[in-house]
Design a protein around this motif. Structure first.
Motif, PDB file in Angstrom:
ATOM      1  N   ILE A  78      27.337 -24.925 -32.125  1.00  0.00           N
ATOM      2  CA  ILE A  78      26.416 -24.223 -31.235  1.00  0.00           C
ATOM      3  C   ILE A  78      25.024 -24.258 -31.858  1.00  0.00           C
ATOM      4  O   ILE A  78      24.862 -24.011 -33.051  1.00  0.00           O
ATOM      5  N   ALA A  79      24.032 -24.562 -31.031  1.00  0.00           N
ATOM      6  CA  ALA A  79      22.651 -24.546 -31.512  1.00  0.00           C
ATOM      7  C   ALA A  79      22.302 -23.134 -31.986  1.00  0.00           C
ATOM      8  O   ALA A  79      22.655 -22.147 -31.319  1.00  0.00           O
ATOM      9  N   LEU A 224      25.951  -5.003 -33.106  1.00  0.00           N
ATOM     10  CA  LEU A 224      27.182  -4.626 -32.402  1.00  0.00           C
ATOM     11  C   LEU A 224      28.064  -5.842 -32.161  1.00  0.00           C
ATOM     12  O   LEU A 224      29.261  -5.815 -32.440  1.00  0.00           O
ATOM     13  N   PHE A 225      27.451  -6.927 -31.625  1.00  0.00           N
ATOM     14  CA  PHE A 225      28.214  -8.112 -31.250  1.00  0.00           C
ATOM     15  C   PHE A 225      27.469  -9.380 -31.665  1.00  0.00           C
ATOM     16  O   PHE A 225      26.238  -9.395 -31.706  1.00  0.00           O
ATOM     17  N   GLU A 226      28.245 -10.425 -31.939  1.00  0.00           N
ATOM     18  CA  GLU A 226      27.690 -11.776 -32.016  1.00  0.00           C
ATOM     19  C   GLU A 226      28.106 -12.489 -30.742  1.00  0.00           C
ATOM     20  O   GLU A 226      29.294 -12.584 -30.434  1.00  0.00           O
ATOM     21  N   LEU A 227      27.117 -12.972 -30.005  1.00  0.00           N
ATOM     22  CA  LEU A 227      27.372 -13.578 -28.699  1.00  0.00           C
ATOM     23  C   LEU A 227      27.011 -15.054 -28.725  1.00  0.00           C
ATOM     24  O   LEU A 227      26.029 -15.464 -29.342  1.00  0.00           O
ATOM     25  N   GLY A 232      24.183 -23.735 -25.133  1.00  0.00           N
ATOM     26  CA  GLY A 232      23.696 -24.342 -26.376  1.00  0.00           C
ATOM     27  C   GLY A 232      24.760 -25.098 -27.134  1.00  0.00           C
ATOM     28  O   GLY A 232      24.579 -25.418 -28.316  1.00  0.00           O
ATOM     29  N   LEU A 233      25.883 -25.390 -26.471  1.00  0.00           N
ATOM     30  CA  LEU A 233      26.967 -26.114 -27.138  1.00  0.00           C
ATOM     31  C   LEU A 233      26.531 -27.526 -27.510  1.00  0.00           C
ATOM     32  O   LEU A 233      25.971 -28.251 -26.694  1.00  0.00           O
ATOM     33  N   ILE A 285      23.919 -36.042 -32.824  1.00  0.00           N
ATOM     34  CA  ILE A 285      24.035 -34.764 -32.124  1.00  0.00           C
ATOM     35  C   ILE A 285      23.962 -35.026 -30.628  1.00  0.00           C
ATOM     36  O   ILE A 285      23.028 -35.676 -30.148  1.00  0.00           O
ATOM     37  N   ALA A 286      24.960 -34.543 -29.904  1.00  0.00           N
ATOM     38  CA  ALA A 286      25.002 -34.748 -28.448  1.00  0.00           C
ATOM     39  C   ALA A 286      25.130 -33.407 -27.737  1.00  0.00           C
ATOM     40  O   ALA A 286      25.641 -32.429 -28.304  1.00  0.00           O
ATOM     41  N   LYS A 287      24.659 -33.386 -26.490  1.00  0.00           N
ATOM     42  CA  LYS A 287      24.739 -32.173 -25.675  1.00  0.00           C
ATOM     43  C   LYS A 287      25.411 -32.492 -24.358  1.00  0.00           C
ATOM     44  O   LYS A 287      25.131 -33.526 -23.737  1.00  0.00           O
TER      45      LYS A 287
END
Length: 383
Positions: A78-79, A224-227, A232-233, A285-287
């Motif tokens: 993930i970027a 609280l959270f990591e989202l 951005g994959l 790197i590919a998207k």
């Protein structure tokens, strides 16, 4: 006596020469047999029945317009710009957590609820300031009328204007604070003051980590959270050194998982790392062209890249067999005899494989159908 000695010496000499000659003949025979045995290791002779059963067919080198297919492998990442740490704007106690690790959520969804008396105080301050501002507005209008008729001084009017401006600025600030914590100031009144605020999802994605528990007190700086935002994959793909020059930024590639090799997604190369690692490879790197929720961070991925076509000499894939990490073909020598010959291959597609140093194989009859059967016969023979 002298004659007898000479005769004996002659006989001994003849015997020694005969012995040496016999050894040379024997060594020559052994060498020839050994040489013949080595050659036989790569040759298969078939009976008529074996030939019929194998159903062999032959082919020759063919000039084909072939695409080079580069195969890559790597992992999903993930970027950094699409990994978010979510916290509460204001501190308080965690009243409820509405998601678990791995949960998918939509933008605006309530992820957690935080409770604290300061939320009540903030709403109260807003309502009080709002009432004071209305009073200040009426007083300002009154002082304007009085000042027009010279019934009040300019100083009194200026004081009324300052009070109004101060309260108006205070109200705007409180209104913005309420907006940030998710409370609509416009609809706030003394009857709907609340002690809890919601923590909302800022985008569509999934939860990768939960850092709090119910009842825990949190500060505004606490996570609280990591989202994860799937938009951005990225795919980090290993590229071997001999393929680096064939790959360019902007190239379209097909990607798929080990579990579903037939289900392919489109992606585009967006970056090439200008470095060859110790293992003789670089990173592309590919998207993904379209986000795919089935792909998660750390998952192993495969990719295929089709390079510009070119005319080259090749053989059908069925004619090439592999044994101990080397490639071979079988030449039809005639009279039901077939010889296994090592071959160096180049690019390949679904049907054909390029043969480098192909001049050696020109005009040779190469086994196509049944090549693998010949390899099995040869291995059994060797055993």
């Amino acid at each position: 006596m002298h004659f007898k000695k000479t005769s004996i010496y002659s006989l001994i000499t003849i015997a020694v020469l005969s012995s040496c000659s016999g050894k040379k003949e024997e060594e020559k025979t052994v060498y020839e047999n050994t040489k013949s045995s080595k050659n036989d290791q790569n040759i298969v002779h078939l009976s008529q029945q074996q030939l019929t059963t194998a159903g062999l067919t032959t082919t020759t080198l063919q000039n084909k317009n072939m695409l080079k297919l580069v195969r890559l492998n790597g992992k999903v990442n993930i970027a950094p710009s699409h990994i978010s740490l979510l916290s509460s704007i204001m501190g308080g106690h965690i009243k409820s957590i509405n998601v678990i690790n791995g949960s998918h959520f939509s933008k605006g969804q309530v992820l957690a609820v935080v409770e604290d008396p300061q939320f009540i105080q903030l709403q109260q301050d807003y309502l009080v300031t709002k009432a004071q501002l209305e009073s200040a507005r009426l007083n300002l209008n009154r002082q304007k009328d009085l000042n027009t008729s010279k019934a009040s001084s300019d100083k009194t009017l200026q004081t009324a204007q300052a009070d109004y401006s101060t309260l108006n600025a205070t109200l705007k600030g409180l209104e913005e604070k309420l907006r940030i914590i998710g409370i609509n100031a416009k609809g706030l009144n003394s009857g709907n003051i609340r002690s809890r605020i919601n923590v909302y999802a800022p985008f569509n994605g999934f939860v990768s980590k939960i850092s709090v528990s119910n009842g825990q007190y949190i500060n505004p700086s606490d996570t609280l959270f990591e989202l994860i935002n799937p938009a951005g994959l990225l795919l980090e793909l290993k590229v071997f050194e001999n393929d680096v020059n064939d790959l360019k930024i902007g190239q379209e590639i097909a990607v798929y998982t080990n579990q579903n090799p037939d289900k392919k997604s489109n992606a585009k190369i967006i970056s090439m790392v200008p470095n060859i690692e110790n293992g003789g490879s670089s990173i592309a790197i590919a998207k993904l062209s379209v986000p795919n929720s089935e792909y998660i961070m750390g998952m192993y991925m495969n990719a295929e890249v089709s390079i510009n076509s070119r005319y080259t000499l090749g053989l059908p894939n069925e004619a090439i067999v592999s044994f101990e990490n080397k490639n071979y073909v079988f030449e039809d020598m005639g009279k039901h005899t077939y010889k296994m010959i090592p071959v160096t291959t180049g690019i390949s597609d679904d049907q054909f494989t390029e043969i480098t140093k192909a001049d050696f194989f020109k005009n040779k009859k190469i086994v196509e159908k049944g090549a693998y059967s010949l390899l099995m016969m040869l291995k059994n023979k060797a055993e």
